[in-house]
Design a protein around this motif. Sequence first.
Motif, short mmCIF file in Angstrom:
data_model
loop_
_atom_site.label_atom_id
_atom_site.label_comp_id
_atom_site.label_asym_id
_atom_site.label_seq_id
_atom_site.Cartn_x
_atom_site.Cartn_y
_atom_site.Cartn_z
N THR A 1 5.74 -0.34 6.53
CA THR A 1 4.95 1.03 7.82
C THR A 1 3.56 0.63 7.83
O THR A 1 3.65 1.38 8.70
N GLY A 2 3.24 0.65 7.20
CA GLY A 2 1.89 0.24 7.32
C GLY A 2 1.31 1.98 6.30
O GLY A 2 -0.07 2.25 6.49
N ARG B 1 -5.17 3.98 5.09
CA ARG B 1 -5.44 2.92 5.41
C ARG B 1 -4.99 1.65 4.33
O ARG B 1 -5.82 1.82 2.89
N SER B 2 -4.43 0.98 4.30
CA SER B 2 -4.24 0.15 3.17
C SER B 2 -5.06 -1.36 3.36
O SER B 2 -5.94 -1.65 4.00
N LEU B 3 -6.17 -1.31 2.25
CA LEU B 3 -6.93 -2.46 1.76
C LEU B 3 -5.82 -3.48 1.65
O LEU B 3 -6.90 -4.62 0.15
N ALA C 1 -6.99 3.38 1.25
CA ALA C 1 -8.27 4.01 1.32
C ALA C 1 -7.78 5.52 2.73
O ALA C 1 -7.25 5.39 3.03
N VAL C 2 -8.05 6.98 1.49
CA VAL C 2 -6.95 7.87 1.75
C VAL C 2 -8.34 9.07 2.35
O VAL C 2 -9.63 9.14 1.91
N PRO C 3 -8.42 9.05 3.73
CA PRO C 3 -9.03 9.92 4.90
C PRO C 3 -8.95 11.55 3.90
O PRO C 3 -8.16 11.80 3.50
N LYS C 4 -9.98 11.85 5.28
CA LYS C 4 -10.25 13.56 4.82
C LYS C 4 -8.27 14.42 5.47
O LYS C 4 -7.91 14.96 4.90
N ALA C 5 -8.59 13.29 6.90
CA ALA C 5 -7.39 14.12 7.88
C ALA C 5 -6.51 12.56 8.27
O ALA C 5 -7.56 12.00 8.10
N ALA D 1 -10.83 9.62 -1.50
CA ALA D 1 -10.71 9.12 -2.56
C ALA D 1 -9.32 7.75 -1.97
O ALA D 1 -8.90 6.61 -1.14
N PHE D 2 -9.45 6.71 -2.75
CA PHE D 2 -8.64 5.26 -3.23
C PHE D 2 -7.25 5.76 -3.96
O PHE D 2 -7.83 6.83 -5.21
N ALA D 3 -6.21 4.99 -4.09
CA ALA D 3 -4.66 5.52 -4.36
C ALA D 3 -4.05 3.87 -4.27
O ALA D 3 -4.20 3.22 -3.50
N VAL D 4 -3.37 3.50 -5.55
CA VAL D 4 -2.36 2.81 -5.62
C VAL D 4 -0.75 3.41 -5.62
O VAL D 4 -0.39 4.33 -6.46
N SER D 5 -0.28 2.28 -4.69
CA SER D 5 1.29 2.80 -4.59
C SER D 5 1.67 1.57 -5.33
O SER D 5 1.29 0.42 -4.90
#
Length: 248
Positions: free
Chosen positions: A235-236, A197-199, A189-193, A222-226
């Motif tokens: 590392t979190g 956060r890992s889901l 989960a990608v915050p504005k700043a 936004a949501f992202a996949v790495s």
Amino acid sequence: MDYGHPERAERLAADYAVGTLRGGARRRFERLLPAHPALAAATAAWSARLQLLAGQVAPVEPPPSVWATIQTRLFGAADAKAASAAPAGAPLSSTSDLSSIGQGRPGQLRFWRGLSAMALAASVALAVVVIRPVPEAAPVVIVLRSTPEGVELVKTGFVASVSADGRALVLKPLAPVVVDAAHALELWAVPKAGAPRSLGLIASGDVPTTVTRANLLDDTQAFAVSLEPSGGSRTGKPTGPIVSAGGI
């Protein structure tokens, strides 16, 4: 349904306290109260507010003409006059007994028929209101498209569906997820700043990934996949390339 949500608890408690929550819905609400402290607290608060308002209203004694009019409507002018002349608490005479209502009095018969029709219409209307389901809020749908790097590494995008209360997320791949044993895909989960956060890790194949967690949408842009080492980031924070992303 999240009955602990403050706005939902307030709305249901208000409907219950003022009496607009009726029938089966009212009974279901009463069964929920012991198990949901937020509902119980909101209901107690609304009851206290209404009690305070009721205590400020002085009782009003209706004038004698009101009772006389009711008696005339029910029993006719002659019986109403006799009933009003009788001492308080005295039984009605046989001429004003309920068994005689409508016998030889067309006006009274029409009154009772009309009253019955109104009662039937009211009960049907109430049944429609009680049976009609309360529409659930639509989920938030986010399309996570492959990044230029992700097209080469994973070859699939994702669709995320988040419940309106932000407590559950289901991530579905658009094609089966295939990664080697040394790597894993991780959802963020990608915050504005600030830091993402890992889901958790994403299931392989075409199996949907479900995340149950409070406040999934709070401060999320936004949501992202790495692509991470097997077992996920150490590392979190994302350490590998972002293979898919989508804004809310």
